[in-house]
Design a protein around this motif. Structure first.
Motif, PDB file in Angstrom:
ATOM      1  N   PHE A  87     -43.088 -91.997   4.888  1.00 19.23           N
ATOM      2  CA  PHE A  87     -42.134 -92.190   5.974  1.00 19.23           C
ATOM      3  C   PHE A  87     -41.613 -90.843   6.468  1.00 19.23           C
ATOM      4  CE2 PHE A  87     -41.969 -96.308   3.886  1.00 19.23           C
ATOM      5  CZ  PHE A  87     -41.889 -97.186   4.953  1.00 19.23           C
ATOM      6  N   GLY A  88     -41.460 -90.727   7.763  1.00 21.58           N
ATOM      7  CA  GLY A  88     -40.835 -89.577   8.386  1.00 21.58           C
ATOM      8  C   GLY A  88     -39.723 -90.068   9.289  1.00 21.58           C
ATOM      9  N   ILE A  89     -38.486 -89.967   8.838  1.00 22.72           N
ATOM     10  CA  ILE A  89     -37.342 -90.504   9.571  1.00 22.72           C
ATOM     11  C   ILE A  89     -36.733 -89.403  10.427  1.00 22.72           C
ATOM     12  CG2 ILE A  89     -35.137 -91.705   9.380  1.00 22.72           C
ATOM     13  CD1 ILE A  89     -37.600 -93.232   8.330  1.00 22.72           C
ATOM     14  N   GLY A  90     -36.608 -89.674  11.718  1.00 23.02           N
ATOM     15  CA  GLY A  90     -36.014 -88.715  12.638  1.00 23.02           C
ATOM     16  C   GLY A  90     -34.500 -88.834  12.635  1.00 23.02           C
ATOM     17  N   ILE A 153     -38.475 -83.966  16.689  1.00 19.94           N
ATOM     18  CA  ILE A 153     -38.831 -85.249  16.088  1.00 19.94           C
ATOM     19  C   ILE A 153     -40.295 -85.587  16.345  1.00 19.94           C
ATOM     20  CG2 ILE A 153     -38.350 -87.736  16.189  1.00 19.94           C
ATOM     21  CD1 ILE A 153     -35.397 -86.976  16.687  1.00 19.94           C
ATOM     22  N   ALA A 154     -40.820 -85.166  17.501  1.00 16.08           N
ATOM     23  CA  ALA A 154     -42.236 -85.421  17.793  1.00 16.08           C
ATOM     24  C   ALA A 154     -43.145 -84.719  16.792  1.00 16.08           C
ATOM     25  CB  ALA A 154     -42.564 -84.965  19.211  1.00 16.08           C
ATOM     26  N   VAL A 172     -45.617 -93.103   8.802  1.00 18.19           N
ATOM     27  CA  VAL A 172     -44.785 -94.046   9.567  1.00 18.19           C
ATOM     28  C   VAL A 172     -43.500 -93.344   9.977  1.00 18.19           C
ATOM     29  CG1 VAL A 172     -43.490 -96.199   9.492  1.00 18.19           C
ATOM     30  CG2 VAL A 172     -45.764 -96.067   8.451  1.00 18.19           C
ATOM     31  N   MET A 173     -43.260 -93.310  11.275  1.00 15.76           N
ATOM     32  CA  MET A 173     -42.051 -92.708  11.829  1.00 15.76           C
ATOM     33  C   MET A 173     -41.044 -93.779  12.213  1.00 15.76           C
ATOM     34  SD  MET A 173     -43.477 -89.746  14.375  1.00 15.76           S
ATOM     35  CE  MET A 173     -41.779 -89.427  14.925  1.00 15.76           C
ATOM     36  N   GLY A 174     -39.774 -93.424  12.147  1.00 15.70           N
ATOM     37  CA  GLY A 174     -38.709 -94.297  12.609  1.00 15.70           C
ATOM     38  C   GLY A 174     -37.466 -93.457  12.829  1.00 15.70           C
ATOM     39  N   GLY A 220     -40.445 -95.278  19.406  1.00 11.84           N
ATOM     40  CA  GLY A 220     -40.199 -94.672  18.108  1.00 11.84           C
ATOM     41  C   GLY A 220     -39.135 -95.343  17.271  1.00 11.84           C
ATOM     42  N   GLY A 221     -38.107 -95.915  17.906  1.00 12.13           N
ATOM     43  CA  GLY A 221     -37.061 -96.561  17.120  1.00 12.13           C
ATOM     44  C   GLY A 221     -37.584 -97.759  16.360  1.00 12.13           C
ATOM     45  N   GLY A 222     -38.480 -98.511  16.984  1.00 14.02           N
ATOM     46  CA  GLY A 222     -39.074 -99.665  16.317  1.00 14.02           C
ATOM     47  C   GLY A 222     -40.056 -99.271  15.236  1.00 14.02           C
TER      48      GLY A 222
END
Length: 489
Positions: A87-90, A153-154, A172-174, A220-222
């Motif tokens: 996971f990569g959380i922004g 964030i990108a 997975v980004m969020g 990206g939020g989803g």
């Protein structure tokens, strides 16, 4: 004549000295060449020996091993599990102080891997952090038109990939206000081959947002899922791509543009929820699409999904039901009480609705419009059909919300839903509001996650005890439909 014979031969002496110097220089050059050859041979043999017996440290060369491999080996193709997802959380140092509370709802430090990527060290203590953090680097060098944080964030996929962590199949980004339902995320991603280039997610619910950005963009939020194979290509081209698309608005739009340059299109999964809506998301989750619930975003921008509860309390309740039966959470079932002429719609683990008229399943599966669009607060359009809901509580269906739950023999569950009364309902006709039903109990067997790997079929609902209502309680059962069973009025 004699004078000529005795005159020193200076010309010949000059030539002899030049020859001697040239000869010495030639020897020096030859020796240097020999030394260079020896050094080169030693270096070559050392490198060959090191490569043969030791894992190379690509840090010496400025790039991780992944970026140097042109044709990477296929990753093991055993069943995908949560350990294969990074996971990569922004987030940011400002928002993470309070949004880190969301991570406590879904993050499991024993199984979940990943980081929240911040612009600088957060203000909260490390001991209070559940998700480890990393500080983004290199993003300030890029030109931008709207937001430098969108550039930062990108680059999360690139920076996550560059870490070189083992056994990663999916990136997975969020956002830091995204709540993931990780078991269902694993179920969804396990349908796809991580050795192929996949770009998976969902778009916005509000058409106005999709028109501005793109229908083919994973918002990206989803959540955005990038397969390892695609991450390899993105890591090689990301920074150059960000320079080309400096004028785009958000981080997800930049990622979408870069993925399109590679030639990969969006694989749309309906369980990723951007929730680009305003107001009450009740209607959407009460008639959830036939897909496993993967993520929820913008929770703090919406009305509470459980009445008289905070966002955190709602998510805690919903997660409790999800942990009991992950594959079934908010899945809709429909049944009819023909004697009373009632239509009943169940969103398991969340809510039950009773209508005092016989509505076809084609209507009941359409969400009630309890919300407006994200940008203009309009009544649509959305990327799905909606039903008008009468503002008069007397004309609305009777609503019940999850109140308690328990596991039965590790194979099933019993959930209980308590009656909710909207403001002004005390003035309604009692027979119309079905006041004799105060609680609905639902029994169900646990839904197998493998169910989603086949063509899904909505499960059926059965009214138990002959439809009797005892002490204000009605008992329903959710079950697999029989071969020829249909949901008909």
């Amino acid at each position: 004549m004699e004078n000529k014979m005795n005159k020193p031969c200076t010309g010949k002496l000059k030539v002899s000295r030049v020859s001697v110097v040239q000869e010495k220089l030639g020897d020096i050059v030859i020796n240097l060449i020999k030394i260079g050859i020896v050094i080169g041979l030693i270096a070559f043999l050392s490198l060959a020996f090191h490569t043969a017996f030791f894992k190379p440290s690509w840090r010496l060369f400025g790039l991780p091993e992944h970026l140097r491999v042109q044709n990477y080996s296929r990753i093991d193709n055993g069943p995908t599990n949560i350990s294969h997802i990074l996971f990569g959380i922004g987030g940011s140092s400002q928002t993470w102080d309070y949004r880190s509370e969301y991570s406590k709802i879904w993050w499991d430090p024993n199984t979940t891997r990943g980081f929240v990527w911040l612009d600088k060290k957060p203000n909260i203590l490390d001991t209070e952090l559940l998700v480890p953090y990393k500080i983004s680097h290199g993003w300030k060098q890029f030109k931008y038109l709207y937001s430098s944080s969108a550039v930062r964030i990108a680059r999360i996929v690139y920076e996550s990939f560059k870490l070189g962590l083992p056994d990663v199949r999916w990136f997975v980004m969020g956002d830091d206000d995204t709540v993931f339902f990780t078991k269902n995320l694993v179920t969804v991603l396990s349908k796809y081959d991580h050795n192929q280039m996949y770009y998976i997610g969902g778009n916005s619910e509000s058409v106005e947002q999709d028109v501005i950005h793109s229908y083919d963009m994973a918002f990206g939020g989803g959540g955005i899922a990038i397969s390892y194979a695609l991450a390899v290509q993105l890591a090689r081209t990301m920074d150059g791509c960000l320079r080309r698309y400096f004028y785009l608005y958000g981080s997800d739009q930049r990622i979408w543009a870069c993925v399109n340059e590679i030639g990969v299109r969006l694989t749309h999964e309906k369980g990723f929820h951007q929730l680009d809506i305003r107001g009450d998301p009740y209607g959407l989750l009460a008639a959830h699409p036939m897909a496993p619930l993967v993520s929820l975003h913008h929770i703090d921008q919406l009305s509470s999904l459980f009445t008289n509860q905070s966002e955190t309390q709602f998510l805690t309740n919903l997660t409790s039901a999800y942990n009991l039966d992950p594959a079934r959470i908010v899945q809709q079932s429909i049944c009819y009480d023909h004697r009373r002429k009632w239509s009943i719609s169940i969103s398991w683990g969340y809510t039950v609705q009773i209508y005092t008229t016989m509505l076809p399943a084609s209507d009941l599966q359409v969400p009630l419009q309890t919300f407006t669009t994200w940008r203009t607060l309009s009544n649509g359009p959305f990327t799905f059909n909606t039903r008008w809901i009468d503002p008069d509580p007397c004309q609305q269906p009777a609503m019940f919300f999850l109140d308690s739950l328990r596991m039965v023999d590790s194979k099933g569950s019993i959930t209980s839903y308590k009656r909710f009364y909207a403001d002004g309902a005390d003035k309604c006709n009692k027979s119309h509001l079905n006041v004799q039903v105060q609680r609905i109990t639902i029994s169900a067997l646990k839904l197998d996650p493998e169910y989603w790997k086949n063509v899904p079929r909505r499960e059926c609902c059965q009214i138990m005890d002959g439809g009797s209502i005892k002490g204000g309680n009605m008992h329903l059962r959710v079950k697999k439909c029989r071969l020829r069973e249909t949901t008909a009025i």
